[in-house]
Each structure stands twice: as C-alpha cells, then as structure tokens.
Write an enzyme that holds these catalytic residues in place. Structure first.
Site, PDB file in Angstrom:
ATOM      1  N   CYS A  29       0.835  -1.213   0.000  1.00  0.00           N
ATOM      2  CA  CYS A  29       0.000   0.000   0.000  1.00  0.00           C
ATOM      3  C   CYS A  29       0.866   1.258   0.000  1.00  0.00           C
ATOM      4  CB  CYS A  29      -0.914  -0.042   1.225  1.00  0.00           C
ATOM      5  SG  CYS A  29      -1.828   1.478   1.515  1.00  0.00           S
ATOM      6  N   CYS A  32       0.000   3.876   2.701  1.00  0.00           N
ATOM      7  CA  CYS A  32       0.459   3.370   4.004  1.00  0.00           C
ATOM      8  C   CYS A  32       1.934   3.688   4.204  1.00  0.00           C
ATOM      9  CB  CYS A  32       0.252   1.860   4.110  1.00  0.00           C
ATOM     10  SG  CYS A  32      -1.454   1.342   3.952  1.00  0.00           S
TER      11      CYS A  32
END
Length: 160
Positions: A29, A32
């Site tokens: 991600c 993230c």
C-alpha cells in the site's frame, strides 16, 4: 515507540493502561508507506502517553475483520478497549497529530456523571403558583425555546 500488533499480542495492548493507536497497513500500500514515517515520529513524541502499534492486515486478518477494516491505511484510536475515533486514508502530520491530541483530551476529561450533567445545564427552575415546581434540563442553545414552550403551556393554568 512503535510496536508490531499481531493476533497474539493485540489483547494485551488493547486492554493496557495506555490508550492505543493502531495503524492498519500493508506492504504493497503506497499511502500506508507515505504515513509510516509520520506514525513513527508521533509514536516517539507520544511515548509513555499513547501506545502506538502497526498492524499488517495480511498477517493479522482477525484483528482487521474484528474492526471491519476495509480500506487502508486506517488508524484506530482506542481507549479502554473501545474505539473512540477512526481515521481512514493518508494525511499530513498535523491532521494525524490533531487526532492524537484529541485522544489525550478525551482521557483527561473522561465521561462521568458530572460531565453528562453539565451538558444539560443551565438548570431552569420554574415555579408556578408557589405550589408546583418544574425542573427542566436543557442545553444552553435550547433554553429560550423550552422556556417559551413551557410558559405557554402552563399559562392557562395560572390563577389570576
């Protein structure tokens, strides 16, 4: 200091003395990875005040499903084992730090009877005909509306 949250150790952090901030993330991600340094920095700043953990949704899928995590990054703010706030998506340090500060304020304030009682102040004491006492609890924005309604309702019953 940042800790790694797993299915095995989550309960101990969740029910610990410190409030818990959990960053749900995954290695693939990109957003993230963008907020990871921010979370690490805030974990150092709030060390001893807030426990900060990172939870990989692929390794700890039980925790992610317990809280219904469908989007990442998601940051949960827990106090006494219960979610008190949630943040989804990437954001600046200032926005995330605002949530950290709000979590500490919630801890300092707490929610006890006196706080709930204070929300319904001021207390209006209305006395009609010196025999009937009526107590109305309302918040400060609605006091005038309630007072007018009550006076209009009880006016026909007043002796002249």
């Amino acid at each position: 200091m940042e800790v790694t949250i797993t299915n095995e150790n989550f309960e101990s952090y969740k029910n610990g003395e410190l409030p818990l901030v959990v960053d749900f993330w995954a290695t693939w991600c990109a957003p993230c990875r963008m907020i990871a340094p921010i979370i690490a920095e805030l974990a150092e700043e709030y060390d001893g005040k807030i426990a900060v953990g990172k939870c990989d949704v692929e390794d700890a899928d039980e925790i992610a499903s317990e809280f219904g995590i469908r989007n990442i990054p998601t940051i949960l703010f827990l106090k006494n084992g219960e979610v008190v706030d949630k943040f989804v998506g990437a954001a600046s340090k200032a926005k995330i730090e605002e949530k950290f500060k709000a979590l500490l304020k919630k801890i300092k304030k707490g929610r006890n009877f006196s706080d709930i009682f204070a929300m319904f102040l001021p207390l209006l004491f209305l006395e009609f005909n010196k025999s009937c006492s009526v107590f109305l609890f309302c918040n400060r924005y609605l006091c005038n509306i309630f007072r007018k309604d009550v006076l209009n309702k009880f006016r026909p019953f007043q002796k002249t």
